[in-house]
Design an enzyme around this catalytic site. Structure first.
Site, PDB file in Angstrom:
ATOM      1  N   ASP A  13       0.954  -1.220   0.069  1.00 42.56           N
ATOM      2  CA  ASP A  13      -0.103  -0.112   0.077  1.00 42.56           C
ATOM      3  C   ASP A  13       0.680   1.426   0.047  1.00 42.56           C
ATOM      4  OD1 ASP A  13      -2.055  -1.799   0.180  1.00 42.56           O
ATOM      5  OD2 ASP A  13      -2.020  -1.921   2.333  1.00 42.56           O
ATOM      6  N   LYS A  16       1.839   1.924  -5.036  1.00 46.37           N
ATOM      7  CA  LYS A  16       2.499   1.341  -6.438  1.00 46.37           C
ATOM      8  C   LYS A  16       1.671   1.744  -7.624  1.00 46.37           C
ATOM      9  CE  LYS A  16       2.480  -2.681  -4.383  1.00 46.37           C
ATOM     10  NZ  LYS A  16       2.173  -2.265  -2.684  1.00 46.37           N
ATOM     11  N   GLY A  40      -4.492  -4.451  -3.577  1.00 45.84           N
ATOM     12  CA  GLY A  40      -5.467  -3.276  -4.056  1.00 45.84           C
ATOM     13  C   GLY A  40      -4.823  -2.060  -4.391  1.00 45.84           C
ATOM     14  N   HIS A  41      -4.892  -1.677  -5.597  1.00 53.51           N
ATOM     15  CA  HIS A  41      -4.027  -0.381  -5.939  1.00 53.51           C
ATOM     16  C   HIS A  41      -5.200   0.546  -6.242  1.00 53.51           C
ATOM     17  CE1 HIS A  41      -0.491  -3.058  -7.582  1.00 53.51           C
ATOM     18  NE2 HIS A  41      -0.804  -3.487  -6.055  1.00 53.51           N
ATOM     19  N   GLN A 223       1.851  -6.534  -3.328  1.00 55.10           N
ATOM     20  CA  GLN A 223       2.435  -6.535  -2.080  1.00 55.10           C
ATOM     21  C   GLN A 223       3.776  -6.030  -2.091  1.00 55.10           C
ATOM     22  OE1 GLN A 223       1.288  -9.887  -3.229  1.00 55.10           O
ATOM     23  NE2 GLN A 223      -0.697  -8.994  -2.769  1.00 55.10           N
TER      24      GLN A 223
END
Ligand code: GDP
Ligand code: IMO
Ligand code: MG
Length: 429
Positions: A13, A16, A40-41, A223
């Site tokens: 988080d 990225k 989750g981006h 990640q």
């Protein structure tokens, strides 16, 4: 620069998605090489917010071909949900390619992830519950089901049967759950086959050909370094290799093809799930970072644990990944503190450590040694050059750069694409 890696340096988080989006216009291919829909981006384009999970963030870049490579584990229901969601919002997903060798996450992996966590009780990892660990376990155990198996129903049935024979014993006898039926699993998987077929490709070959043609290929991690199964805070990690070394196995390219390795790092630190976190703040300061930084999970919505910047971790990430540069994000979140602590080393059982200790037991005992930097009161979200930043913010950035093991490429001052200070424009493309 044809092959660029963007990866997380902390516990995920870091931003990225924003880094990928920033490089967007110059990218021909955007490749995910590990992880699954545990990621989750969030990307904010012209004030509009998008979230990607399984798809690489480059799906939002017009003209870019998104690739899910062999190292990823794919939940097909999640894949098509995401594709449909983006398509409904006008995003062109038609170029998406999926590796024939990627492993599938099935319902039994998701079930096992959840029951295992429940069984672990207070020792649980705090996984995202997406079946990631069990799917990778089957891969390594040579009992996995791959994308290509969908197109040979006989083989598919054999593989699912073999996997379930063992898992149903576990589910029924250990976890007291109902057995999962082979036909139901196969039926669900085969139901996706026709839709998936046109996307399936030998993605390693596609990527290598693109590099031969001097196209720009971006490899985006899910990640981050401290969640790496080999080099992170094991066992409180994910089950794959987000580090730069993971790109070669996870996408099928040789190490010498990689030109640029960008580590994304927050101006402070966050972590979701269990495990050691030396600079964690369990007080009002932690609460404030969470509120101002909107630190709630993109995938699970869980509140993220928050703490100060840890330069030992960044140096470790610089070394492990061979970072060529760092993208410092969320500097704007630190406005309004009188002084900002930065962890420069650890004290472990009375001994000072400037680098990551060798063992996890030591890391569990690490007490941060802080240096303090002057804070700033101004809102910096409209700054677009380094010189526009308040002097104290400039000092903070410079100090971090000196202690972090790689030069800074850019600094984020807000979630928007334009809210970025590129420190050396010559390196931006
Ligand atoms: P990822 O998983 O590394 O892509 O990061 P996430 O998207 O899960 O979390 C990063 C969050 O920070 C997202 O909501 C981004 O929109 C936001 N973000 C990224 N860069 C900045 C920044 O420089 N400032 C602020 N305030 N938010 C940012
Ligand atoms: P992005 O790509 C933050 C964490 C989980 C848990 C551990 C293992 O958005 O940075 P898993 O479901 O992977 O078996 O869970 O890893 N985790 C993440 N934390 N950001 C992520 O992704 C994460 N993906 C997994 O919280 O502690
Ligand atoms: Mg995220």
């Amino acid at each position: 620069m044809p092959a660029i890696v963007v990866l997380g340096t902390q516990w995920g988080d870091e931003g990225k998605g924003k880094a990928t989006d920033l490089l967007g216009s110059s990218i021909d291919y955007c490749v995910r090489y590990q992880g699954g829909n545990n990621a989750g981006h969030t990307i904010v384009v012209n004030g509009e917010k998008f979230a990607t999970h399984l798809l690489p963030s480059g799906v939002l870049t017009p003209g870019c071909t998104p690739i899910i490579a062999n190292g990823v584990v794919i939940d097909l229901a999640a894949l098509f949900r995401e594709v449909d969601g983006l398509r409904d919002r006008g995003v062109d997903t038609s170029r998406l390619l999926v590796s024939a060798d990627a492993h599938l996450i099935t319902t039994y992996h998701v079930t096992l992830d959840k029951v295992t966590e429940r069984f672990l009780g207070k020792n649980q990892i705090g996984t995202t519950g997406r079946g990631i660990g069990p799917a990778y376990a089957d891969k390594i155990n040579r009992m996995g089901v791959r994308v290509a198996d969908l197109f040979d129903e006989k083989i598919l049935e054999q593989k699912v049967e073999a996997a379930l024979e063992q898992k149903n014993h576990l589910l029924v006898k250990v976890y007291n759950r109902r057995a999962i039926e082979v036909p139901a699993v196969c039926e669900e998987l085969v139901g996706y086959a026709d839709r998936l077929r046109p996307m399936v490709a030998d993605t390693s070959r596609v990527i290598n050909s693109a590099l031969d043609e001097d196209k720009t290929v971006l490899f985006e991690s899910a990640q981050a370094t401290m969640l790496d199964v080999d080099h992170g805070t094991y066992p409180f990690v994910t089950s794959s290799n987000p580090i730069a070394g993971g790109v070669c196995a996870g996408a099928g390219i040789g190490p010498k093809r990689i030109d640029r390795i960008i580590g994304v790092v927050k101006a402070y630190t966050t972590r979701v799930g269990s495990g050691p976190f030396p600079t964690e703040l369990l007080d009002q300061d932690g609460e404030r970072l969470r509120e101002v930084g909107a630190e709630f999970g993109t995938t699970t919505g869980r509140p993220r644990r928050c703490g100060w910047y840890d330069a030992v971790i960044t140096r470790y990430a610089a070394r492990l990944n061979g970072l060529t540069e760092l993208f410092l994000t969320k500097l704007d979140v630190l406005g309004g503190w009188d002084r900002i602590p930065v962890c420069v080393g650890y004290e472990i059982d009375g001994v000072r450590h400037d680098e990551m200790p060798m063992t996890q037991s030591e890391f569990h005992h690490a007490v941060p040694v802080y240096e303090f930097f002057e804070g700033w009161g101004e809102d910096i979200s409209a700054c677009r050059t380094f010189e526009e930043l308040p002097k104290a913010a400039q000092g903070y950035v410079q100090a971090l750069e000196e202690m972090s093991g790689a030069p800074f490429w850019a600094v984020g001052v807000g979630p928007g694409r334009e809210q970025t200070i590129v420190l050396d424009p010559g390196r931006a493309n």
